[in-house]
Scaffold this motif. Structure first.
Motif, PDB file in Angstrom:
ATOM      1  N   GLY A  78     -19.562  22.793   4.663  1.00  0.00           N
ATOM      2  CA  GLY A  78     -18.384  22.251   5.323  1.00  0.00           C
ATOM      3  C   GLY A  78     -17.601  21.354   4.388  1.00  0.00           C
ATOM      4  O   GLY A  78     -17.922  21.209   3.202  1.00  0.00           O
ATOM      5  N   THR A  79     -16.570  20.724   4.924  1.00  0.00           N
ATOM      6  CA  THR A  79     -15.732  19.851   4.111  1.00  0.00           C
ATOM      7  C   THR A  79     -16.433  18.526   3.865  1.00  0.00           C
ATOM      8  O   THR A  79     -17.136  17.997   4.722  1.00  0.00           O
ATOM      9  N   TYR A  80     -16.219  17.984   2.673  1.00  0.00           N
ATOM     10  CA  TYR A  80     -16.780  16.691   2.317  1.00  0.00           C
ATOM     11  C   TYR A  80     -15.849  15.568   2.770  1.00  0.00           C
ATOM     12  O   TYR A  80     -14.639  15.782   2.955  1.00  0.00           O
ATOM     13  N   PRO A  81     -16.376  14.356   2.901  1.00  0.00           N
ATOM     14  CA  PRO A  81     -15.484  13.206   3.093  1.00  0.00           C
ATOM     15  C   PRO A  81     -14.546  13.046   1.896  1.00  0.00           C
ATOM     16  O   PRO A  81     -14.708  13.700   0.864  1.00  0.00           O
ATOM     17  N   ILE A  82     -13.582  12.170   2.052  1.00  0.00           N
ATOM     18  CA  ILE A  82     -12.775  11.765   0.909  1.00  0.00           C
ATOM     19  C   ILE A  82     -13.640  10.859   0.046  1.00  0.00           C
ATOM     20  O   ILE A  82     -14.149   9.842   0.514  1.00  0.00           O
ATOM     21  N   PHE A  83     -13.845  11.253  -1.213  1.00  0.00           N
ATOM     22  CA  PHE A  83     -14.589  10.431  -2.158  1.00  0.00           C
ATOM     23  C   PHE A  83     -13.602   9.846  -3.158  1.00  0.00           C
ATOM     24  O   PHE A  83     -12.674  10.535  -3.600  1.00  0.00           O
ATOM     25  N   ILE A  84     -13.805   8.582  -3.522  1.00  0.00           N
ATOM     26  CA  ILE A  84     -12.923   7.941  -4.506  1.00  0.00           C
ATOM     27  C   ILE A  84     -13.771   7.258  -5.568  1.00  0.00           C
ATOM     28  O   ILE A  84     -14.661   6.467  -5.251  1.00  0.00           O
ATOM     29  N   PHE A  85     -13.501   7.587  -6.807  1.00  0.00           N
ATOM     30  CA  PHE A  85     -14.176   6.987  -7.965  1.00  0.00           C
ATOM     31  C   PHE A  85     -13.182   6.184  -8.778  1.00  0.00           C
ATOM     32  O   PHE A  85     -12.007   6.555  -8.896  1.00  0.00           O
ATOM     33  N   THR A  86     -13.646   5.079  -9.347  1.00  0.00           N
ATOM     34  CA  THR A  86     -12.838   4.318 -10.294  1.00  0.00           C
ATOM     35  C   THR A  86     -13.683   3.920 -11.492  1.00  0.00           C
ATOM     36  O   THR A  86     -14.872   3.589 -11.336  1.00  0.00           O
ATOM     37  N   PRO A  87     -13.124   3.948 -12.694  1.00  0.00           N
ATOM     38  CA  PRO A  87     -13.845   3.440 -13.867  1.00  0.00           C
ATOM     39  C   PRO A  87     -13.780   1.920 -13.970  1.00  0.00           C
ATOM     40  O   PRO A  87     -14.413   1.334 -14.852  1.00  0.00           O
ATOM     41  N   ILE A  88     -13.027   1.280 -13.079  1.00  0.00           N
ATOM     42  CA  ILE A  88     -12.878  -0.178 -13.110  1.00  0.00           C
ATOM     43  C   ILE A  88     -14.182  -0.830 -12.661  1.00  0.00           C
ATOM     44  O   ILE A  88     -14.692  -0.503 -11.587  1.00  0.00           O
ATOM     45  N   PRO A  89     -14.756  -1.738 -13.441  1.00  0.00           N
ATOM     46  CA  PRO A  89     -15.999  -2.404 -13.036  1.00  0.00           C
ATOM     47  C   PRO A  89     -15.831  -3.116 -11.694  1.00  0.00           C
ATOM     48  O   PRO A  89     -14.751  -3.619 -11.366  1.00  0.00           O
ATOM     49  N   PHE A  90     -16.921  -3.174 -10.933  1.00  0.00           N
ATOM     50  CA  PHE A  90     -16.862  -3.740  -9.586  1.00  0.00           C
ATOM     51  C   PHE A  90     -16.343  -5.178  -9.590  1.00  0.00           C
ATOM     52  O   PHE A  90     -15.529  -5.558  -8.741  1.00  0.00           O
ATOM     53  N   ASN A  91     -16.783  -5.992 -10.562  1.00  0.00           N
ATOM     54  CA  ASN A  91     -16.361  -7.391 -10.553  1.00  0.00           C
ATOM     55  C   ASN A  91     -14.867  -7.545 -10.823  1.00  0.00           C
ATOM     56  O   ASN A  91     -14.284  -8.586 -10.502  1.00  0.00           O
ATOM     57  N   GLU A  92     -14.232  -6.523 -11.394  1.00  0.00           N
ATOM     58  CA  GLU A  92     -12.793  -6.575 -11.614  1.00  0.00           C
ATOM     59  C   GLU A  92     -11.999  -6.069 -10.415  1.00  0.00           C
ATOM     60  O   GLU A  92     -10.777  -6.259 -10.343  1.00  0.00           O
ATOM     61  N   LEU A  93     -12.681  -5.435  -9.467  1.00  0.00           N
ATOM     62  CA  LEU A  93     -11.997  -4.966  -8.258  1.00  0.00           C
ATOM     63  C   LEU A  93     -11.741  -6.109  -7.283  1.00  0.00           C
ATOM     64  O   LEU A  93     -10.778  -6.078  -6.518  1.00  0.00           O
ATOM     65  N   VAL A  94     -12.634  -7.084  -7.280  1.00  0.00           N
ATOM     66  CA  VAL A  94     -12.510  -8.205  -6.353  1.00  0.00           C
ATOM     67  C   VAL A  94     -11.260  -9.003  -6.703  1.00  0.00           C
ATOM     68  O   VAL A  94     -11.104  -9.479  -7.829  1.00  0.00           O
ATOM     69  N   GLY A  95     -10.351  -9.124  -5.752  1.00  0.00           N
ATOM     70  CA  GLY A  95      -9.109  -9.841  -5.973  1.00  0.00           C
ATOM     71  C   GLY A  95      -7.996  -8.999  -6.564  1.00  0.00           C
ATOM     72  O   GLY A  95      -6.856  -9.468  -6.683  1.00  0.00           O
ATOM     73  N   LYS A  96      -8.292  -7.754  -6.937  1.00  0.00           N
ATOM     74  CA  LYS A  96      -7.274  -6.867  -7.505  1.00  0.00           C
ATOM     75  C   LYS A  96      -6.447  -6.234  -6.388  1.00  0.00           C
ATOM     76  O   LYS A  96      -6.945  -5.980  -5.293  1.00  0.00           O
ATOM     77  N   ASP A  97      -5.169  -5.997  -6.662  1.00  0.00           N
ATOM     78  CA  ASP A  97      -4.320  -5.300  -5.702  1.00  0.00           C
ATOM     79  C   ASP A  97      -4.742  -3.835  -5.637  1.00  0.00           C
ATOM     80  O   ASP A  97      -4.455  -3.052  -6.536  1.00  0.00           O
ATOM     81  N   LEU A  98      -5.469  -3.486  -4.585  1.00  0.00           N
ATOM     82  CA  LEU A  98      -5.899  -2.107  -4.384  1.00  0.00           C
ATOM     83  C   LEU A  98      -5.023  -1.385  -3.364  1.00  0.00           C
ATOM     84  O   LEU A  98      -5.046  -0.154  -3.300  1.00  0.00           O
ATOM     85  N   ASP A  99      -4.270  -2.133  -2.572  1.00  0.00           N
ATOM     86  CA  ASP A  99      -3.451  -1.503  -1.545  1.00  0.00           C
ATOM     87  C   ASP A  99      -2.333  -0.653  -2.128  1.00  0.00           C
ATOM     88  O   ASP A  99      -2.014   0.411  -1.593  1.00  0.00           O
ATOM     89  N   THR A 100      -1.770  -1.092  -3.246  1.00  0.00           N
ATOM     90  CA  THR A 100      -0.683  -0.312  -3.846  1.00  0.00           C
ATOM     91  C   THR A 100      -1.155   1.049  -4.347  1.00  0.00           C
ATOM     92  O   THR A 100      -0.581   2.082  -3.975  1.00  0.00           O
ATOM     93  N   PRO A 101      -2.216   1.123  -5.166  1.00  0.00           N
ATOM     94  CA  PRO A 101      -2.679   2.459  -5.586  1.00  0.00           C
ATOM     95  C   PRO A 101      -3.220   3.287  -4.427  1.00  0.00           C
ATOM     96  O   PRO A 101      -3.034   4.509  -4.405  1.00  0.00           O
ATOM     97  N   MET A 102      -3.871   2.652  -3.439  1.00  0.00           N
ATOM     98  CA  MET A 102      -4.363   3.412  -2.290  1.00  0.00           C
ATOM     99  C   MET A 102      -3.199   3.960  -1.462  1.00  0.00           C
ATOM    100  O   MET A 102      -3.279   5.062  -0.914  1.00  0.00           O
ATOM    101  N   SER A 103      -2.125   3.193  -1.372  1.00  0.00           N
ATOM    102  CA  SER A 103      -0.947   3.695  -0.666  1.00  0.00           C
ATOM    103  C   SER A 103      -0.382   4.926  -1.353  1.00  0.00           C
ATOM    104  O   SER A 103      -0.019   5.922  -0.704  1.00  0.00           O
ATOM    105  N   SER A 104      -0.326   4.898  -2.685  1.00  0.00           N
ATOM    106  CA  SER A 104       0.146   6.060  -3.434  1.00  0.00           C
ATOM    107  C   SER A 104      -0.738   7.279  -3.169  1.00  0.00           C
ATOM    108  O   SER A 104      -0.258   8.389  -2.928  1.00  0.00           O
TER     109      SER A 104
END
Length: 344
Positions: A78-104
């Motif tokens: 069957g179909t898989y969920p939406i999977f999202i990978f990033t090369p950005i380290p986890f500690n750099e994601l905290v506080g980063k603007d993720l809404d803009t790229p996710m909106s795109s």
């Protein structure tokens, strides 16, 4: 494709069309990319052999370098969920603007597959949370009240496996103390095991709402896992009784240096006796002969965390601080009346 601010999203409908830069990023981050890379490799191999591959879509976000890779793909059941990978380290994601790229990404995804296809999303927790905010607004839907999977992503190395093997007690002692007349066989599943493995696949799925399997679908899954030689079993043999498969484990996502363990499940009557621990350790030993890391996801608060900790997986002990390579992942589903449920 739609782009917001400085985030450009490109669409790829086949693995063979993925640019070299995407493969380089995935292979440079094999552990974190395990949820996407092995399937992409399988699809590429099938395409090269002109085999049917179903519907496959990858969306890549550039700003200007590759920041996020989203997969919206079909699997064998069957179909898989939406999977999202990033090369950005986890500690750099905290506080980063993720809404803009996710909106795109959400704009591109909605334009390509529509709302019905997106039944859930699974990614590192901050990315999932940002995606859910943007998708809920854009697609006019709502997330389900409770996450489908609130998990920790962890890994094991050969060195840690051997260290833990030296310091833990022999699991056979617990089993033999309770059932002194049994013999234990740790092995790969074979075609003769399909019906018994199918029962455990069905029971495992029953603990993974909403991804429930009917008996026929469970048998289909068991047959596929065994055909691909991706499943191990712990079989109990007692004098005067039929052999009983009491635990299973699978390794369905493999790439050059990383393999993932999935579908670890033991019959309730055999829990607490070290069966899962014996089997997972055995599977890790086999996988680490050809891979540098074994990875897995485990639900937060799941008693299996203790099992995996004793085997040698990082970040699951009493000090559960996140270290490099150990991250919180989250799967969130969307209004079931708006979607067609898949399976993974």
């Amino acid at each position: 494709m739609p782009a917001l601010a400085d985030h450009l999203v490109r669409q790829y409908l086949s693995a063979s069309s993925l640019p070299e830069a995407v493969w380089t990023i995935l292979y440079s981050n094999e552990a974190a990319a395990n949820i996407i890379l092995p399937h992409a490799v399988k699809v590429l191999q099938a395409e090269e052999q002109s085999q049917p591959v179903g519907s496959q879509l990858w969306l890549v976000s550039f700003s200007p370098h590759i920041e996020f890779i989203l997969s919206c793909t079909d699997g064998p059941l069957g179909t898989y969920p939406i999977f999202i990978f990033t090369p950005i380290p986890f500690n750099e994601l905290v506080g980063k603007d993720l809404d803009t790229p996710m909106s795109s990404l959400c704009h591109a995804l909605l334009a390509t597959v529509g709302r019905q296809r997106v039944f859930s999303v699974f990614a590192v927790q901050p990315i999932t949370e940002a995606f859910v905010r943007q998708w809920s607004s854009l697609a006019n839907t709502t997330p389900v009240a409770q996450p489908y999977y609130d998990a920790i992503f962890t890994f094991c190395t050969k060195q840690m496996l051997m260290h833990c093997k030296r310091v833990v007690a022999n699991q056979h002692a617990t089993l033999h103390k309770t059932s002194p007349d049994v013999a234990v066989d740790l092995r790969r599943a074979s075609p003769k095991d399909i019906d018994r493995v199918a029962i455990l696949c069905r029971d495992f799925a029953a603990t993974s709402y909403p991804f429930i399997l009917s008996p026929s679908r469970a048998r289909q899954e068991a047959a596929l896992l065994i055909k691909e030689k991706n499943t191990w079993v712990l079989e109990i043999r007692a004098e005067g009784k039929e052999p009983d498969i009491v635990s299973i484990a699978a390794a369905t996502r493999k790439s050059k240096t990383v393999a993932a363990i999935t579908k670890v499940f033991s019959k309730p009557t055999w829990r607490g006796l070290g069966c899962a621990e014996m089997l997972v350790r055995h599977v890790c030993e086999e996988l680490l002969m050809d891979h540098e890391h074994v990875v897995l996801y485990v639900g937060k608060g799941n008693r299996a965390m203790n099992v995996y900790h004793r085997v040698g997986f990082y970040g699951l002990g009493t000090d559960q601080t996140f270290l490099n390579g150990v991250e919180p992942w989250l799967e969130v589903g969307f209004d079931p009346t708006h979607v067609s449920l898949g399976h993974w």
